[in-house]
Scaffold this motif. Structure first.
Motif, mmCIF file in Angstrom:
data_model
loop_
_atom_site.group_PDB
_atom_site.id
_atom_site.type_symbol
_atom_site.label_atom_id
_atom_site.label_comp_id
_atom_site.label_asym_id
_atom_site.label_seq_id
_atom_site.Cartn_x
_atom_site.Cartn_y
_atom_site.Cartn_z
ATOM 1 N N LEU A 211 -63.388 15.004 -24.791
ATOM 2 C CA LEU A 211 -63.284 16.173 -23.923
ATOM 3 C C LEU A 211 -62.029 17.018 -24.170
ATOM 4 O O LEU A 211 -62.122 18.253 -24.217
ATOM 5 C CB LEU A 211 -63.379 15.702 -22.465
ATOM 6 C CG LEU A 211 -63.667 16.726 -21.386
ATOM 7 C CD1 LEU A 211 -64.758 17.710 -21.772
ATOM 8 C CD2 LEU A 211 -64.062 16.013 -20.100
ATOM 9 N N PRO A 212 -60.830 16.417 -24.347
ATOM 10 C CA PRO A 212 -59.653 17.273 -24.566
ATOM 11 C C PRO A 212 -59.804 18.209 -25.760
ATOM 12 O O PRO A 212 -59.437 19.382 -25.689
ATOM 13 C CB PRO A 212 -58.517 16.265 -24.768
ATOM 14 C CG PRO A 212 -58.963 15.040 -24.053
ATOM 15 C CD PRO A 212 -60.454 14.997 -24.217
ATOM 16 N N TRP B 44 -61.984 8.981 -14.739
ATOM 17 C CA TRP B 44 -63.237 9.120 -15.483
ATOM 18 C C TRP B 44 -63.958 7.773 -15.579
ATOM 19 O O TRP B 44 -65.172 7.696 -15.376
ATOM 20 C CB TRP B 44 -62.976 9.672 -16.895
ATOM 21 C CG TRP B 44 -62.499 11.104 -16.952
ATOM 22 C CD1 TRP B 44 -62.419 11.981 -15.901
ATOM 23 C CD2 TRP B 44 -62.049 11.812 -18.108
ATOM 24 N NE1 TRP B 44 -61.939 13.190 -16.339
ATOM 25 C CE2 TRP B 44 -61.709 13.126 -17.679
ATOM 26 C CE3 TRP B 44 -61.885 11.489 -19.451
ATOM 27 C CZ2 TRP B 44 -61.229 14.095 -18.561
ATOM 28 C CZ3 TRP B 44 -61.408 12.450 -20.330
ATOM 29 C CH2 TRP B 44 -61.078 13.742 -19.899
ATOM 30 N N GLU C 194 -61.037 3.740 -24.010
ATOM 31 C CA GLU C 194 -59.960 4.468 -24.697
ATOM 32 C C GLU C 194 -60.191 5.978 -24.632
ATOM 33 O O GLU C 194 -61.315 6.448 -24.775
ATOM 34 C CB GLU C 194 -59.871 4.016 -26.153
ATOM 35 C CG GLU C 194 -59.295 2.624 -26.253
ATOM 36 C CD GLU C 194 -58.962 2.213 -27.676
ATOM 37 O OE1 GLU C 194 -59.056 3.048 -28.577
ATOM 38 O OE2 GLU C 194 -58.607 1.040 -27.862
ATOM 39 N N GLY C 195 -59.116 6.697 -24.411
ATOM 40 C CA GLY C 195 -59.207 8.152 -24.385
ATOM 41 C C GLY C 195 -59.763 8.703 -23.081
ATOM 42 O O GLY C 195 -60.079 9.885 -22.991
ATOM 43 N N LYS C 196 -59.900 7.833 -22.071
ATOM 44 C CA LYS C 196 -60.419 8.295 -20.784
ATOM 45 C C LYS C 196 -59.363 8.094 -19.706
ATOM 46 O O LYS C 196 -58.607 7.127 -19.734
ATOM 47 C CB LYS C 196 -61.684 7.510 -20.408
ATOM 48 C CG LYS C 196 -62.857 7.677 -21.359
ATOM 49 C CD LYS C 196 -64.156 7.145 -20.746
ATOM 50 C CE LYS C 196 -65.348 7.466 -21.625
ATOM 51 N NZ LYS C 196 -65.464 6.583 -22.809
ATOM 52 N N PHE D 76 -66.614 2.450 -22.948
ATOM 53 C CA PHE D 76 -65.467 2.291 -23.851
ATOM 54 C C PHE D 76 -64.329 3.092 -23.237
ATOM 55 O O PHE D 76 -64.424 4.305 -23.093
ATOM 56 C CB PHE D 76 -65.852 2.838 -25.230
ATOM 57 C CG PHE D 76 -64.754 2.873 -26.248
ATOM 58 C CD1 PHE D 76 -64.265 1.707 -26.817
ATOM 59 C CD2 PHE D 76 -64.206 4.084 -26.665
ATOM 60 C CE1 PHE D 76 -63.264 1.749 -27.769
ATOM 61 C CE2 PHE D 76 -63.205 4.136 -27.622
ATOM 62 C CZ PHE D 76 -62.739 2.963 -28.180
ATOM 63 N N PHE E 110 -67.654 15.069 -16.294
ATOM 64 C CA PHE E 110 -67.024 14.605 -17.526
ATOM 65 C C PHE E 110 -67.889 13.584 -18.267
ATOM 66 O O PHE E 110 -67.416 12.952 -19.207
ATOM 67 C CB PHE E 110 -65.654 13.989 -17.184
ATOM 68 C CG PHE E 110 -65.716 13.092 -15.982
ATOM 69 C CD1 PHE E 110 -65.389 13.580 -14.732
ATOM 70 C CD2 PHE E 110 -66.155 11.788 -16.092
ATOM 71 C CE1 PHE E 110 -65.468 12.768 -13.607
ATOM 72 C CE2 PHE E 110 -66.244 10.969 -14.980
ATOM 73 C CZ PHE E 110 -65.888 11.466 -13.732
ATOM 74 N N ALA E 111 -69.142 13.379 -17.816
ATOM 75 C CA ALA E 111 -69.986 12.376 -18.478
ATOM 76 C C ALA E 111 -71.458 12.609 -18.192
ATOM 77 O O ALA E 111 -71.817 13.217 -17.183
ATOM 78 C CB ALA E 111 -69.603 10.964 -18.024
ATOM 79 N N THR F 163 -67.187 11.176 -23.597
ATOM 80 C CA THR F 163 -66.226 11.697 -22.626
ATOM 81 C C THR F 163 -64.826 11.773 -23.230
ATOM 82 O O THR F 163 -64.053 12.688 -22.933
ATOM 83 C CB THR F 163 -66.228 10.785 -21.387
ATOM 84 O OG1 THR F 163 -67.493 10.900 -20.747
ATOM 85 C CG2 THR F 163 -65.124 11.152 -20.423
ATOM 86 N N SER F 164 -64.500 10.833 -24.108
ATOM 87 C CA SER F 164 -63.156 10.805 -24.696
ATOM 88 C C SER F 164 -62.902 11.997 -25.616
ATOM 89 O O SER F 164 -61.765 12.276 -25.974
ATOM 90 C CB SER F 164 -62.953 9.501 -25.478
ATOM 91 O OG SER F 164 -63.206 8.379 -24.671
#
Lengths: 254, 254, 254, 254, 254, 254, 254, 254
Positions: free
Chosen positions: E131-132, B63, B57-59, B55, B37-38, E128-129
């Motif tokens: 990804l969805p 992750w 947010e959104g992880k 950062f 994922f990275a 990574t964020s």
């Protein structure tokens, strides 16, 4: 520090009545209370006629209470606005003697219970949903020492509701008009009176009201020449300046 | 790869000291750690003077933890920002030795405990509600190795609160000013000093502050010529660049 | 007035070396030149390291010339920006000795011809159309006493154009990146270097660039941690702060 | 029509002193002058204390002159704003006795030359480029019968320029602050005084000032509690309401 | 109905092989399934090469299931996107044989399990964020019958991460680039390849990313000539059109 | 009060049939019911053909119920819109006889059960997710006494779904079109018919639909000349005006 | 440089066939032509399949001509867009052999006159006013070697105008749809075909079209799954990517 | 083609009265006139009750004249709007018999001079500057065959100007209200009548009117339930739909 005060101080220095360190300290008197999370402006009452007011959003209950304590310790009135449910409950425990108005979301802890009132402030709302913002203006105008009164739900869709209060308007020193949606009411009120009108847009309305942007723009563009504007939902500021104007007219500077 | 390094490599190839596959690999060294994922940038420290920062947010918490592991494995410092309550709790279990600051919402896991500090960074807030963003700047500037300090709640409505820190400003290498609502403080600070001022707008304020847009615009339009701007609530970036500037002045490139 | 100066003044008062009216005047020295249409800040050089700079938009040629005269009379350097064709012609007649750069739209009339330069500022543009804004930054950085240089038209659509200047970047104390359209260049440059990057959005582009709003937002959201932003087309401010940073690194405060 | 007037009218009808058609006419007196392209509000002076004011944008010179004629015929003062070059030249021919101010873009034709003045209005600008808007406020406040005065170019980048006028501020009944770019000046002025401050944003500035939107938002979000706002570049309205407030304080309703 | 089909039908009518009511019905064949809350487009597969796809936001679980049933009854593949947790759980009970991807928030119930794949689609994310959103593109491109693959977290702050996939890019028929914040990645990718690039902005970032508006504008203004854009977070549409392009190149129209 | 009524009243006064206080009261009949939190417009039915309608957002359940009571007491029909779950439950207890539609979020309590219907209103939605807004329009048009009918999910991506209802359109007196996302349907419908089309944008869609702004703009820019627009998600107003138009055509003014 | 090329080069170095300085130069071949005001990307043709294209806005005629000269000198095709009247006249003198299309505002100077065409591109406009933008797409698609054709003025207000071209659509490899105002046409076209649709918003329309923002949003929200979007009035980019897609389908990579 | 017509056609085919090619042609009758730069919709009169109307912006004079010619050749009325000075002069030469209204910027060339009028349309403006837009509505409503009349300059700042036309309003079938600045007039008018009100925002006003956005939002948010909205300055559409409504009420479909 005013010129007169500086001159007097310098004369005391020359006369040897005041030593230099004391003079320096006076020239640099902070006028603040410093705590970890705030620099409370204890000098504001002197400059602006009313102490610092606490805006509670984004603060912990502890931070709010800490500032209240400093103002109380300095013997100053304490008004707080935008008090959340959680902050309100916390403050009620710490300062049970304070007046809290949950519709207006205000906290009020005066230094003394006496208060003389001067000047007339009329606060009008276009609809019932604008009432919480109007109430914030109402509480603020009253704690600043004016005769404030509320007229609710007289929007332009039924303009006769407004016109029947005409006599009351013409006796006001200043009128606060609170409206959401089309924000049209201040323009109409402004055209009927010879005093300043302070318009407060509210975040009430369908999608394209954009949480108050639509009435804000309406009010900034009011065709009546006596309409001034404050921020969306900012009943506090409207009440505050209304009081400044009404008190002056009443022959009393804040 | 710098020209010198390429020349040396080519000479080694000619001399037969390096075979071609090894040379190819060196010329194409990835400088990354790849996980599902990275693609962690392990080369950033070399280019930019500080490792990649996470950062959050959104992880998912997993992750975030996965990227932390790769940085730790590579022997690099690890800073994460915008850590949520849930992520924080998860990370605290996996990396109990890390320093977490919940006001700043940061996670800090240095590769080594020694850290020399150079340069002076002053971080100022207009109000108490701006404190979380300022704290993010403060933590960041410190982990990047500077002497950072905070001055809280000295907004322009009571400008004497600001002026009493004047001496401290003039000693700073760079000043970070954090403000919401009208965002007027950086313009005033900028007019008082001869160092760069980094302005950070915050999302604090009434409706027409538009979650930080109003102070952002104010700061972009600051009439003082030494004011630069970062994104809304981005205390991290302000602290980061402040450290870059202060360290250079301190004679040390990051 | 610094504390030391006040103490000295007070001691002179006590010693009878300074009479009170003179002391009052010193304590209240205006530091300005007042003319009908302007209050020129003659004290700015002392506070900020460089005299007041004249922004020419919205001013008559006569007003601009009037302010120039006051600065010249006070023995200060005079830089004016956003000089229109009409203003330029007028000023050329009144101050023929001044240097005017019509691409940058600047006017420069130094108090003395000697100028030592320190620090390295690289100014990069994404496209050729960004050149006027970059030139304003270049002129500004030079008159503030730095070694500034320009690299033109190396946008991300052909990234090899950028990478060949890599060595020059790594020697810079600060980099100014000027870009319109997608405004993507500062993010890429930021990821390659360890010094601060100042991003300047320009008003170049198709409709949805919204006269520079698109690159402004891109730059505020730059994923590289070392990117700061100034207003649209504001090459002047970028050059100004770049010089502040570069001069400090060069061991010399402005 | 006020209740007292209606009662009197009804009593006259009952007493046979007034016939029904006359009564009807009185109850429905138009208070307007109708011309092809306008319905001039001749009743406004009675309701609002000052006659209708002519906004000239979007009107032909003939239309403007036509409305002026109606006001003159009705014996009322006539103020027109936003007078273009073309309209100004046309009006100068038709009404040579009128006062025109080309910086303010105003036209003023009083019904009588006598005018008593009461109350103090201070009008401040942040920069020289804000002067035309301030001048419109100044002319308006004066023709409405107040003692208005201008202080130019005292923006926050050199705050000592502002502070030296402190005594003048504290004597004002109301202060008008005109500023473009960051629009920060009203917040600072507001924090120094106890009278209302009317903020006027101007369309001066770099790209992200968005023709006055940036200072407008700054002013709506002013952290000082006594700041009210009018539309961008609307010096007229600021001067108008300032006069309403100052005259009241002077003991005289408009 | 194509011209050939109409001609044939008319000839059958003339020949008496088709009676008029049957002809009318054919000419007006609805191509829909009507249920209370939807008009399912059963003809879309024929026109557009793929059946109607269900967008689940704003629908009850029952409504979604109802449309799925009609598509299944018509023997068509069924893809649903933006499936909420609640809808997902409901659908899992009713259609246990369907494939649900909770990262992509998709529901997939093919009419037949065979599926031949053609063409190459590369899907890249900046972080990574993102990804969805990328996963939604990936699932969509695959169920439309292409060879899709994901490359994650190769944003421009560390551009070497991107460049090492260069060979893979040059083999792609089309590239989907998913990015939030500055949205700079598509411009860089576009400059490296000769195939179309579909850019997808995501709602990831600090305040002035405005929930995806910043990267959307960046992408619309991409300086590389081969970059097209879809709506914020619309991975589905990017995957869909990528598949259309890749399949054509693979010699097969959808 | 109409002129005829005033004349009659004046004649009664002259004839001594009406005393002055009664006349005054009639001339000033309020036409409102005043309660603490509302000024109910009881005169609206007479002016506008339908009683005041209650917009429930921003009101407590008690406030809504209080206004309902006043309308019922005045013998008027009572329609409320935007009724929340909480308000609905409260009202169901207090007014169990009222009709509530939870999809439309309406409350309907007619003064009498008889209702004659005239005119034809067709309400069309582009998608299934637009159904709640369409249902609000449908309920409103019906309680105002028209023959309203719904056609669901016939958006332009499958235009044959729309065209099969062509005959129904041409029989309508007015058509309401409800659409989110691209909001393209009203333009297409408008081009097919000779009656007015009222377009209602909904807040359905991906990020750049901006909660209904995208379809709102589409509809304001509809290339078909017969398309009018209401606010985002405002099914109520569309249904209301549709009924006004249809009833007129049916020969009956509301 | 591809891996194969690097390996070969290294082997030549080892074999002594290539000396180190030559190898270094090859590894660092610039691929650019540097002139004072531009860095021309001579390598783009190799990477992207077509040479750099000149965007003329914001450039002097001399700058444009200078870049043309470099491309010509390098033996590359030269396309310039957004050519102003002034630039056009200048270029016509310097390069009389070039083809200029004043409706499209393009300049085209091919390196060779032979050009094979593959693939079908249909370009459709909603109205006549959209024609200049469509023409830019048409010229671009043709100079990139495709069979492009125009269909003008078939907007959705008269949808039969569109449907009669149905057969032509289904034969296209890709369709470009150019529309202003409501921008509804791409959604309708998209629902009729199985190829990609590239939507181009134009700046045509009444006030709330906001110079193309309204159709841009419509297109980003197109309910048809095969619609991609480019910037406002950017016919060039639409034609460019359309050509990329059509040529691939034609079995030929650019 | 209606179902009845298709049935009749099929019966003629079966009866051998119509050969297949003729039938095909009828089924596919284009209903358009195709010229190089336009596809004129000759069928619109049949579908929509009025021929295609020409919007002149973005068109050359020759293009406009070309479309006029096609409509005239087809025996249809021809209305053109937004006619520029240049277009007007050109058209006056080519079609001297046409009526042009330069205030409304319209061109009108009826197919026959007879015209019966039905229904009443009142068009009201808030100010004199709104007159050009109102005139466009007025001309349009008249050429569509209604009794239209204008009431000018009765904005809400002097509401008695409006109320004196009350009787005229109540006789109207529909009212068009044209207003700039605050756009408050439609809300007030809407509250006084029982017919539909069509609101037209104009681009008149100070900066924060944003060229008509402020009154547009006001009107979309009108608190009166009978107010519908058209685009900024779109007097044409308001007049068009007003005519549709008034003619229906007059018992006559367009």
């Amino acid at each position: 520090m005013a010129q007169d005060q500086i001159r007097e101080l310098l004369e005391q220095v020359r006369a040897g009545q005041l030593d230099i360190d004391a003079a320096l300290k006076k020239l640099q008197w902070p006028g603040v209370a410093e705590i970890d999370f705030a620099t409370v402006d204890l000098h504001r009452r002197q400059r602006c006629g009313f102490p610092e007011i606490i805006f509670c959003e984004g603060k912990t209950s502890e931070w709010v209470a800490g500032v209240v304590r400093e103002l109380v310790a300095a013997g100053q009135d304490c008004l707080a606005t935008r008090v959340s449910e959680e902050q309100s409950a916390y403050l009620a425990k710490v300062f049970p003697q304070a007046e809290q108005d949950r519709l207006a979301r205000t906290f009020w802890l005066p230094a003394s219970s006496e208060r003389e009132t001067v000047g007339k402030v009329s606060i009008i709302t276009a609809g019932t949903s604008d009432l919480p913002v109007a109430q914030e203006a109402y509480v603020t105008a009253r704690v600043l020492g004016t005769n404030a009164s509320l007229i609710v739900d007289v929007g332009v869709a039924g303009i006769h509701r407004l016109l029947r209060h005409y006599d009351r308007f013409t006796e006001s020193d200043v009128i606060v008009v609170v409206a959401g949606m089309d924000g049209a009411l201040p323009s109409v009120v402004g055209g009927l009176v010879d005093c300043p009108v302070i318009a407060v847009p509210t975040s009430i309305g369908y999608g394209a009201a954009f949480s108050g942007v639509a009435p804000l723009l309406t009010m900034l563009n009011a065709c009546s020449a006596n309409v001034l504007v404050v921020n969306i939902d900012n009943g506090f500021k409207a009440g505050y300046v209304a009081a400044l104007i009404a008190r002056r007219h009443g022959g009393k500077r804040t």
